[in-house]
Write an enzyme that holds these catalytic residues in place. Structure first.
Site, PDB file in Angstrom:
ATOM      1  N   ASP A 241       2.877  38.147 -11.085  1.00 62.44           N
ATOM      2  CA  ASP A 241       1.220  38.041 -10.382  1.00 62.44           C
ATOM      3  C   ASP A 241       0.164  38.042 -10.922  1.00 62.44           C
ATOM      4  O   ASP A 241      -0.104  39.245 -11.364  1.00 62.44           O
ATOM      5  CB  ASP A 241       1.404  37.723  -9.291  1.00 62.44           C
ATOM      6  CG  ASP A 241       0.678  36.888  -8.791  1.00 62.44           C
ATOM      7  OD1 ASP A 241       0.301  35.347  -9.120  1.00 62.44           O
ATOM      8  OD2 ASP A 241       0.001  36.579  -7.719  1.00 62.44           O
TER       9      ASP A 241
ATOM     10  N   GLU B  27       7.945  40.050  -6.498  1.00 65.40           N
ATOM     11  CA  GLU B  27       7.147  40.062  -7.044  1.00 65.40           C
ATOM     12  C   GLU B  27       6.806  41.389  -6.856  1.00 65.40           C
ATOM     13  O   GLU B  27       6.307  42.403  -6.945  1.00 65.40           O
ATOM     14  CB  GLU B  27       6.449  39.330  -5.769  1.00 65.40           C
ATOM     15  CG  GLU B  27       4.726  39.062  -6.748  1.00 65.40           C
ATOM     16  CD  GLU B  27       4.100  37.824  -5.703  1.00 65.40           C
ATOM     17  OE1 GLU B  27       4.293  36.945  -5.042  1.00 65.40           O
ATOM     18  OE2 GLU B  27       3.143  38.152  -6.058  1.00 65.40           O
TER      19      GLU B  27
ATOM     20  N   LYS C 135       7.974  39.097  -1.133  1.00 69.62           N
ATOM     21  CA  LYS C 135       6.652  39.709  -1.670  1.00 69.62           C
ATOM     22  C   LYS C 135       6.492  40.959  -0.694  1.00 69.62           C
ATOM     23  O   LYS C 135       6.971  41.928  -0.569  1.00 69.62           O
ATOM     24  CB  LYS C 135       5.840  38.857  -1.001  1.00 69.62           C
ATOM     25  CG  LYS C 135       6.212  37.797  -2.147  1.00 69.62           C
ATOM     26  CD  LYS C 135       5.280  35.803  -1.067  1.00 69.62           C
ATOM     27  CE  LYS C 135       5.895  34.409  -2.302  1.00 69.62           C
ATOM     28  NZ  LYS C 135       5.063  33.915  -1.189  1.00 69.62           N
TER      29      LYS C 135
ATOM     30  N   LYS D 138       4.208  25.204  -3.465  1.00 74.46           N
ATOM     31  CA  LYS D 138       3.035  24.793  -2.940  1.00 74.46           C
ATOM     32  C   LYS D 138       2.585  22.886  -2.769  1.00 74.46           C
ATOM     33  O   LYS D 138       2.559  22.682  -3.489  1.00 74.46           O
ATOM     34  CB  LYS D 138       1.957  25.073  -3.479  1.00 74.46           C
ATOM     35  CG  LYS D 138       1.218  26.410  -3.009  1.00 74.46           C
ATOM     36  CD  LYS D 138       0.382  27.450  -3.575  1.00 74.46           C
ATOM     37  CE  LYS D 138      -0.469  28.897  -3.132  1.00 74.46           C
ATOM     38  NZ  LYS D 138      -1.234  28.958  -4.256  1.00 74.46           N
TER      39      LYS D 138
ATOM     40  N   ARG E 205       1.230  -1.300   0.815  1.00 71.53           N
ATOM     41  CA  ARG E 205      -0.030   0.263   0.268  1.00 71.53           C
ATOM     42  C   ARG E 205       0.801   1.434  -0.293  1.00 71.53           C
ATOM     43  O   ARG E 205       1.086   2.264  -0.420  1.00 71.53           O
ATOM     44  CB  ARG E 205      -0.496  -0.024   0.835  1.00 71.53           C
ATOM     45  CG  ARG E 205      -1.801   1.437   1.600  1.00 71.53           C
ATOM     46  CD  ARG E 205      -3.342   0.789   0.640  1.00 71.53           C
ATOM     47  NE  ARG E 205      -2.682   1.597  -0.755  1.00 71.53           N
ATOM     48  CZ  ARG E 205      -3.053   1.327  -2.316  1.00 71.53           C
ATOM     49  NH1 ARG E 205      -3.881   0.232  -2.349  1.00 71.53           N
ATOM     50  NH2 ARG E 205      -2.637   1.945  -3.210  1.00 71.53           N
TER      51      ARG E 205
END
Lengths: 288, 288, 288, 288, 288, 288
Positions: free
Chosen positions: B214, B193, B163, B131, B96
């Protein structure tokens, strides 16, 4: 989720370390107090807030977290979810890991809740499987509960699930059950995966606690389930015993309502864990 | 994936423990030799085979694994992926966890490859983000590479991404870059950014290595990118310098081709990691 | 040093355990409150005070530490550095480990500062290397920063340094750079160690971010550096580009001023880490 | 050094991880077999070869190491020390960590041997202290033995050393010894640091196993030592008993010969551990 | 005992480290090959041999172990149990830890077997409890199985045992069962500790899987058990259903036969784990 | 027991995890404040209370513990030992582990105290051995101290015990002592296990600190001990030197008084650790 567990503390620490590596380059020389909040960019079911709070506090005890929603609660796009305040370097260091955790878990809770809603009023419950991301078993199963589902076994050690290969190795269903019953802890429930009514009969007579009916169409189940209940009554001497748990797996989410009408007790599905998308949250720092 | 790493060994061990708990109840008294193979139930890009092999061998050195595909290779539904042989109790105990790992990673590789295909011939590359599922960072980023993408920074410590909040805390883009340059290891690349051409100009003059654009629409980028390249030439004294890396994020996968035509260098996206589904594999034991 | 890191906590704990073993024999039955202070037995640059404070508090939260100097500050022989108070058994149990840490780190900071002083006004910066005591990488590199130096790459994973053997294995400088660029995360800087102007030229054209000039005499560098800057301008179209970082290593500390005049950007040296002596501190208990 | 110890395995693993971080960027796509050797760039005493061999094999069992010197053996500049062969990616991944370890330990062994040589023929032995780099205690003490010294206590738990503060807390030397004798494991040796003959007398009568004479000039010791031996004979009823161990510390390495003539048993010094420089080794890959 | 588990490896390693500390002082300079064997100084049931073999091989892969008995087999005083050969330093380093483990486990197996013998032919089984030495849970429960017993739940997470306090907190037996059923994984068995027939009735009707009858005299049980079976038949519609497991605890070992005649299914006892003595084994080195 | 030790914290955490597994099933939804107390079901010597308190607080800092007895104090059946209050879910989660620890340690302390009482007034002390439950060494030795005994060596690294096999490997007692003295840390005490007066003589002359007389009858010892003291005086020039420690082992607890009269210094015994029973405590929740 009971956060009082050394095991969970170690998991949270290892996740912080994973992102921090040898230290946050951008946090250098930025140590001042600040605050931030999380906002949802789409609707869903909230899960992981208490964990995120605990994670921030593992990183820095000076961080305060104010949860605006309970676990398992519905939120709308644009809604604020939690507020944090503390040293900005610490807030920024924990930001990504805390968000990743809660966005992933909320994605699972949201998809689980959608399936659970399909079962509303049917008495059939939705259970998860052992298909979980390595390292995230207890968290993903917790998210499944947040979405209204119940958990299936947590690992190889807390229930015995006999599949085709175990049965073949043991020399048949009856022998396999005897072996397990002789050696497993007494509170162990035994579940047998079957393919035919004959196998089901053998498993029930041999004392199985649950029967897993994998990839069987709802129209077939509709006929099979009463027969299995009836077979169970040979063992338990009465119709309608709830001692045998009949569980369907391999269920197409589109057909879930049809399955729910077949008289089974449970539908088990890995879909909310293996097929859900993260819900999108954003952490916004309050600038003064 | 270089599997020669104590860190990876510890991860694999912790994943085995997660499923084994206090021991596999079903493997009791079933210790005999056997073999099994993995078969794909749908098509995709294979990833995680060498890891699965290593995981089986961490569990039991008596297990032999024969990989039938290379990492990153395409497979069709029904195709055999790998073969294992050894003590059946060990094969069943690792099954598994090994499948969960490879199914999850192959899902990421498959979705990455689909996006990379959209960029074919454009010279624009696809990069991931931070992420990632907690605990799976290096694995999920490896899967992204298996699918043809390249990795963005691996953690908070191997590049500096400035940022809005960092810039505000430091008192502006130029000051933020100065602080980072004064304290970060010299090989650190600095990415800023930005939201406006003015910010971009300031960042470029202050010595940024990359500019993250962005959630800017492709038609806006089409005009902006040449201006930014031109601004970069103020610093680097010539047009077309590849010293400034222009990166778009927040890209809708449907619009990826439009973005690819804007002159940017990179598109960064979390989608193959946060939105992909597991590819379905089955492990079938050979019964004699 | 950002002390908010589970990884650092584990290091501090392991160091306490190393000295405590199965328990401090001398602390038996001596549990009363007391205080102590650290005094320098020679002058130097202070480093490790915040870590010592954190270490004492990991051992016993009842300990209070008052730091009398900032990290990186100069101290004279006889100067008090910090004060601690709390249960004497805990103070005595943590004493040796805390002192060992700070004396070692202050030794590095002191030697680094001496070399950095040699470079004052030249614009050339001093960087460390990966020659660090096993287990002390992030701490020793932190001490190097306390002394005014900057860090080179932190490990094998945050920049690519191509040496003679990598180049030979890849089949030449250009091929080696292509391979790295194709597979490494995009923010990875690539540094090439060269021995001849031809190699330097190839490396620069192939896109290296830095050139390491190892064990080349300052008088040779004096001629070579302008040529390399000029070669870099083939790539970057203008003289004086700071895109190429020229770094000298194998520098005899006695000749550091001569190197500083050659036009290089950086001198990298392991000397403050591999050749420094500990600065001597004493912890004195206040007897009443 | 007995390398058969799970604790040592964990240390070696943690040191490999420290340099590898998230993976060796330069080893990508370079997996072929190769060989290399270590050569000394200066003379010294070899230490850490078996550890380096074990470290390479922890990283990759396919690596073979051939040690050309025994631990503690003298080597000249230019001499080959060991040969390794195996996958080049693994050799390069372990190179820096293995070298750092052996260069650091050989530096300690070399300096220890130089001091031990000063004591040759005097019957006085050289012992280390608890001033060791955090995390390196058992390794640095092993290097001290490689250089011909002997170890003092390994930690706070394997002998009791009573200093001024312990004595004050307990209410005097006699009371402190009584407390330790009542509670410590019986094989615990008790050492008392004294400043005056009176203290020495009290410590000896109270049953101390060793007396530490810190920062006392050799000419003072010359007179004091016979008196202390005589005081010991009050306890042990005969001159020349070796039951009391007299140990000098705070010894200037330049005066070591003068100390050796004072009749003491031991000189303890942290110098080879806190003041030695690394010996320089180079790992050269064999290019074909 | 399935020894294929990273968790077990870590336990064995930690036990070796516990005895080795900073290294075996007596093994210095004694590295030669040798052999030894274990001999029993009293009779009993053997348990822990495979673990001892695994432990020796974790310490040194050059050690060979030949087990002369199977786990759970009876041995007489004077009988040889196992033979080991390999480097004598390694044999001596592992000796004490391996013996401690096997002597402790064999003591438990021996006492368990004596109680199990009392139950022979009665159909009543002997189960353990959660009273186990901290850190030894899975091992002591394994020894209990070696002696012929079966395990009760392994921890707080694999079955729900409702005691007086849980019931009070939940507001009664029925409410407590409803809460558990709503939230626990579906394969969870629920056991209720009762004091009166009324409580037993409520627990059975509310769906308990097992009833724990604590410290109730056998003569009382003789009357109570048929009533409880009868109460269970209200739920399960027939006499003799084995769906309800009746378990007695607080059983004086002297009265075990009387309990066995009361119709209960299980006797649970901590005695073989909390009250057994180690069986005495000796490891004898073969001198040539 | 000094509870200020990261090592002890890790042990406590691992024991909590052992019982909690993937989480306490019964604590779900029961989070309210409550209190409980421990009561002894039999008399004995209390040990482990401070550890239990620390364990509860590791689990949940909201738990308050009030110890009603000191470590090593006598308690009667029915006496209250400690009180706890805090979240009931946390109290119930830590209950079993805390009790298991204290019941086991109090059993050891109680049996140790009984033997120590036999020795009262004789000047002979009772020491433990290295026969301890794996993982519990420092705790069980602490319990032995709570009962009034003293500890023998803590592991293989803090004293050298030469047995028959070590002597044979080294080529005799004198050679073995020379090897140990040449390589062991100087504070190491050396103990030799002997079988004849000749061996004892050789060991004493060679400089042993202790002689272990194993399984020698008290009437034989009565004659042997004065001879050994006399032999020791050859070395130490006077009768009655306490430099040689004579230790008897293999002592039948029934004959302990006879041994105490033989003039030995110590009796070492594993009985209180390997043969004691747990003392029975109960944790009772206060219901309102």
């Amino acid at each position: 989720m009971n956060i009082r567990s050394p095991r969970l503390n170690r998991l949270l620490d290892s996740w912080l370390d994973e992102d921090l590596g040898r230290g946050d380059l951008t946090s250098i020389a930025l140590d001042q107090d600040g605050s931030a909040y999380w906002v949802a960019k789409q609707s869903g079911i909230f899960c992981g807030g208490t964990l995120a709070a605990h994670l921030f506090q593992r990183l820095d005890t000076a961080i305060q977290v104010n949860l605006l929603l309970k676990e398992g609660e519905y939120f709308q796009a644009g809604q604020r979810l939690l507020e944090v305040q503390g040293p900005t370097a610490s807030l920024a260091s924990g930001e990504r890991t805390a968000l990743n955790l809660a966005m992933h878990l909320s994605g699972i809770a949201t998809d689980t809740a959608a399936l659970v809603k399909e079962l509303e009023g049917t008495g059939v419950r939705l259970a998860d499987t052992r298909k979980t991301t390595p390292g995230m078993r207890i968290l993903e199963k917790y998210a499944f509960r947040c979405g209204g589902g119940i958990n299936h076994r947590l690992g190889l050690d807390d229930a015995a699930m006999l599949k085709e290969n175990h049965i073949a190795w043991a020399g048949g269903i009856t022998k396999a059950l005897q072996k397990i019953k002789a050696s497993a802890p007494w509170p162990t429930k035994i579940i047998v995966e079957v393919e035919t009514p004959e196998q089901a009969k053998e498993a029930i007579i041999a004392g199985a606690d649950g029967i897993l009916l994998d990839e069987i169409a709802p129209e077939v189940l509709l006929e099979l389930v009463p027969k299995l209940r009836s077979l169970a009554s040979i063992r338990d001497s009465h119709q309608g015993s709830n001692h045998i748990v009949l569980e369907a797996s391999g269920v197409d989410p589109m057909e879930i309502k049809a399955f729910a009408k077949t008289g089974i007790n449970l539908i088990s599905t890995s879909a909310p864990i293996t097929r859900s998308k993260w819900v999108d949250f954003s952490m916004r720092f309050v600038m003064r």
